[in-house]
Design an enzyme around this catalytic site. Structure first.
Site, PDB file in Angstrom:
ATOM      1  N   SER A   1       0.858  -1.184   0.000  1.00  0.00           N
ATOM      2  CA  SER A   1       0.000   0.000   0.000  1.00  0.00           C
ATOM      3  C   SER A   1       0.893   1.233   0.000  1.00  0.00           C
ATOM      4  CB  SER A   1      -0.898  -0.003   1.248  1.00  0.00           C
ATOM      5  OG  SER A   1      -0.113   0.217   2.408  1.00  0.00           O
ATOM      6  N   ARG A   2       0.246   2.406   0.017  1.00  0.00           N
ATOM      7  CA  ARG A   2       1.025   3.650   0.075  1.00  0.00           C
ATOM      8  C   ARG A   2       1.837   3.738   1.366  1.00  0.00           C
ATOM      9  NH1 ARG A   2      -3.469   8.135  -0.891  1.00  0.00           N
ATOM     10  NH2 ARG A   2      -4.618   6.648   0.402  1.00  0.00           N
TER      11      ARG A   2
ATOM     12  N   GLY B   1      16.944 -34.625  60.923  1.00  0.00           N
ATOM     13  CA  GLY B   1      16.485 -34.736  62.303  1.00  0.00           C
ATOM     14  C   GLY B   1      15.814 -36.056  62.621  1.00  0.00           C
TER      15      GLY B   1
ATOM     16  N   ASP C   1      24.443 -40.962  48.125  1.00  0.00           N
ATOM     17  CA  ASP C   1      24.581 -39.751  48.939  1.00  0.00           C
ATOM     18  C   ASP C   1      25.988 -39.196  48.788  1.00  0.00           C
ATOM     19  OD1 ASP C   1      24.670 -37.738  50.832  1.00  0.00           O
ATOM     20  OD2 ASP C   1      23.421 -38.825  52.259  1.00  0.00           O
TER      21      ASP C   1
ATOM     22  N   HIS D   1      30.676 -36.413  54.332  1.00  0.00           N
ATOM     23  CA  HIS D   1      30.924 -37.797  54.708  1.00  0.00           C
ATOM     24  C   HIS D   1      32.142 -38.404  54.006  1.00  0.00           C
ATOM     25  CE1 HIS D   1      26.997 -37.411  56.486  1.00  0.00           C
ATOM     26  NE2 HIS D   1      26.476 -37.090  55.312  1.00  0.00           N
TER      27      HIS D   1
ATOM     28  N   ILE E   1      31.885 -37.735  59.038  1.00  0.00           N
ATOM     29  CA  ILE E   1      30.961 -38.501  59.877  1.00  0.00           C
ATOM     30  C   ILE E   1      30.157 -39.469  59.018  1.00  0.00           C
ATOM     31  CG2 ILE E   1      30.785 -36.670  61.599  1.00  0.00           C
ATOM     32  CD1 ILE E   1      28.076 -35.906  60.360  1.00  0.00           C
TER      33      ILE E   1
ATOM     34  N   GLY F   1      23.705 -40.203  58.358  1.00  0.00           N
ATOM     35  CA  GLY F   1      22.637 -40.582  59.280  1.00  0.00           C
ATOM     36  C   GLY F   1      21.842 -41.765  58.764  1.00  0.00           C
TER      37      GLY F   1
END
Length: 743
Positions: free
Chosen positions: A198-199, A397, A499, A504, A519, A522
């Site tokens: 278009s224009r 824990g 783990d 550890h 250690i 756990g």
């Protein structure tokens, strides 16, 4: 042939119709019976000048096609005059196509007020002016079709067109509101974003591209949206070069912080990935849907928390992880928790030797979900829902593990982590997560609850939680005591089970945490304790083991001696306490282990998770129940077999899974499905090999064993006595099978 969509006696106003898209639209409507108002100011692309030539030419083209049309030369800012032209010529207005536009491109830095104002006046104000003049006419007659023209620049933005983009997106906003206001009066409003020659585009696009972007490829969409049979409204469409697509708004699920709890830019940064995640996006279509999201946010009162623990997120979300394991993993784990130190010990070899009467230690049930979580942590830290802390703050824990029956020797698993509790032990916190572990059939095989002590994460004013000791030992001598030294390299062996925490294994890392040396994990101590209970209370048969709950009180150093004391409270409950002999410290306290009254039996499963159970025989296929039915008939007809064999066999079949007893020792219920109270010899193999074991010569059976296709546990030599069953005549066996299948 499809009937042509016509616009007979419909009056249509098209702005900017002197060339390009407007001209194409006008010719289409005129050719299809509409009465057309051809509006065009006749100016240049920048809005300068004025001429009637463009509009007049298009009117003549429509008349040449046999249509009706009149010209209008007013600016779209004078919308009332354009609409009056339609009323004067044709008496009404049915359709408005807002198409007129100009360009005043410049970078925002260089854009003048005149450039800005003119573009908004022509595009946005002009669209409003024409539409507003036609609006009461359409409302009065209960009919109207309006097509707005926006652009990609308005939708997405485009360099150098700040004025044009603002106006064009404004047109889309106007269209959305008019669609809502006009819906009840059958006035439908839609918006197109065309790309065409278009224009306005000839100065910004190369000729070769413009040659393929013909206005005639946009007009058919305008024709459909303007037709009385079209029910679309409030739509936005990209169109050009033979392509038409509908656009819509998309929104992520977002994140709700809660309206009653302050949050910070840092909190926003932490949740940015979720805020911007379109994985489960939604598509709002009305203002009410935005208010709905805000209403949800305002209705969710905050449960509290802090920078480390977000209780709102924790209670709403869950984490799903996947893992798998096999016999090798089970054997390595058993070695890691001290099993089979004496390779001549038949009772513990079952936990490490997969070719024998192999069993999983029940405490393995904690490992798959732990390992899945640790594997995830390698890629970006601990990511439990609502938990914003790392391993540097965490101590294990408590642990509760419940197995739903004897653990399978291999499995593909899914672990669903769900938050349960968070206790404020200011300045620290205790967090509890429940983890349901399901197999590939969707059956839960293990449930875990892990309780974590999080350093420095308390202080939000929450509940402190229970403080009284539970599962305390009675004031009497223990019923059993096992004393066992751990190996000096126990941590290095145990960590092979997944783990990888350097606390550890790495002396320097351990020293940074205040320990002289690494250690013991756990959960390694946990595994030792569970194994001690199995040995002392279950005669090393783990199949009745149901659950274990422990509290970790002190660390254990590799090489130290564990002393596990057990008090039997009932037939299926044992209180446990474990200490370190060298230091006299209790390391596992408030512990209890529970047993099942009977060995749980898992249901056989089909190969596919959604298949039917295999209890029913498949047509034309020999099933284990068929084979054992023939064996039962043979045993019943040969009472001398019991004296010859004098052995209780346990068959463990795979693919499909089932358990069968062949008891040629006690003489009661000799052939039955289930688990033997005490088997002399255990045989494990695929179900389709069963007929070979009970009918073929010894040499063929031995080939299965040495080829690893059959596993024998317990009294291995007793398996040779199965050859007594080979006296079953093969022809009679096949005949019996055929009869069973036929029935």
């Amino acid at each position: 042939m499809t009937e042509q969509l016509r616009f007979d006696n419909k009056v249509v106003i098209i702005t900017g119709a002197g060339a390009g898209l407007g001209r194409s639209h006008a010719l289409m409507f005129g050719a299809r019976g509409a009465k057309v108002v051809v509006n065009d100011l006749g100016g240049d692309t920048a809005g300068g000048g004025k001429s009637s030539a463009a509009a007049d030419k298009v009117v003549e083209e429509i008349k040449a096609l046999g249509g009706e049309a009149v010209a209008n030369y007013d600016s779209v800012e004078d919308g009332a005059k354009i609409v009056q032209t339609a009323l004067d010529a044709f008496g009404t207005v049915d359709i408005v196509v807002n198409n007129a536009g100009i360009l005043r491109d410049a970078s925002f830095q260089k854009m003048s007020d005149a450039d800005w104002d003119l573009i908004l006046r022509v595009h946005l104000n002009g669209t409003k002016s024409v539409t507003q003049a036609a609006w009461p006419i359409m409302r009065e007659k209960g009919y109207g079709r309006i097509v707005m023209t926006t652009s990609a620049a308005g939708i997405y933005g485009n360099f150098g067109q700040a004025n044009y983009s603002a106006a064009k997106l404004g047109i889309y906003g106007l269209a959305n509101t008019l669609a809502e206001e006009g819906r009840a009066k059958n006035i439908l409003v839609n918006t197109i974003a065309p790309i065409a020659a278009s224009r306005l585009t000839e100065t910004v696009m190369p000729p070769e591209l413009l040659a393929n972007l013909k206005p005639e490829a946009v007009t058919p969409l305008v024709g459909w949206l303007a037709h009385e049979s079209c029910e679309e409204t409030k739509g936005l469409f990209e169109v050009g070069a033979g392509y038409i697509a509908k656009l819509r708004w998309e929104r992520t699920q977002g994140h709700i912080f809660g309206s009653d709890r302050p949050f910070t830019p840092e909190n926003v940064a932490q949740k940015w990935a979720k805020i911007t995640d379109f994985t489960d996006s939604e598509h709002p279509a009305a203002v009410a849907e935005t208010f709905g999201a805000l209403s949800r946010a305002m209705s969710q009162k905050s449960l509290g928390g802090n920078e480390f623990i977000d209780l709102d997120v924790a209670t709403r979300e869950e984490l799903v992880l996947e893992s798998s394991y096999d016999e090798r993993d089970l054997a390595i784990y058993a070695l890691g928790v001290g099993a089979a130190r004496d390779p001549m010990d038949d009772d513990e070899r079952k936990f490490v030797y997969e070719l024998g009467d192999f069993h999983a230690l029940p405490t393995w049930g904690v490992m798959p979900q732990s390992n899945a979580m640790l594997e995830q942590a390698k890629d970006g830290g601990l990511k439990l829902p609502g938990m914003n802390y790392g391993f540097d703050r965490v101590l294990h824990g408590e642990q509760y593990t419940e197995v739903r029956g004897p653990l399978p020797k291999s499995a593909k698993l899914k672990h669903i982590f769900k938050f349960k509790h968070a206790y404020d032990k200011d300045p620290h916190a205790v967090v509890v997560f429940g983890v349901s572990t399901v197999d590939e059939h969707g059956d839960e095989i293990v449930y875990n609850e892990m309780t974590t002590f999080v350093k420095g994460a308390g202080g939000w004013g929450g509940e402190r939680g229970p403080s009284a000791d539970i599962n305390t030992p009675p004031d009497r001598k223990p019923d059993a005591v096992i004393e066992e030294a751990t190996d000096v390299n126990q941590t290095l062996l145990y960590r092979l089970s997944g783990d990888w925490n350097p606390l550890h294994a790495d002396p320097a890392f351990a020293k940074a945490f205040g320990y002289d040396k690494p250690i013991l994990h756990g959960l390694c101590t946990f595994g030792h304790v569970g194994r001690h209970v199995v040995k002392a209370m279950l005669g090393n048969d783990p199949r009745r083991f149901k659950s274990i709950k422990v509290r970790f009180a002190e660390p254990v150093f590799p090489g130290e001696t564990l002393v596990t004391k057990m008090w039997k409270e009932a037939d299926n409950r044992v209180i446990v306490e474990t200490s370190v002999k060298e230091r006299g410290k209790v390391v596992i306290k408030n512990a209890v282990v529970e047993f099942y009254d009977e060995i749980p039996v898992r249901k056989a499963k089909a190969a596919a998770s959604d298949a039917a159970p295999v209890a029913a025989a498949e047509p034309g296929k020999v099933m284990p129940q068929d084979v054992f039915a023939v064996i039962a008939d043979h045993v019943a007809g040969h009472p001398d077999l019991a004296a010859k064999v004098d052995t209780a066999f346990q068959f463990k079949l795979n693919n499909p899974e089932s358990n069968w007893v062949l008891d040629l020792k006690t003489g009661s219920d000799a052939v039955r499905e289930g688990i033997a109270d005490k088997a002399d010899c255990t045989i494990e193999l695929d179900a389709d090999l069963l007929h070979t074991v009970v009918t073929a010569p010894l040499a063929d059976v031995q080939k299965l064993f040495f080829g690893g296709r059959m596993k024998v546990g317990g009294n291995v030599m007793a398996s040779n006595k199965l050859t007594e069953l080979s006296v079953i005549d093969p022809a009679r066996y096949e005949e019996a099978m055929a009869r069973r299948l036929a029935s």
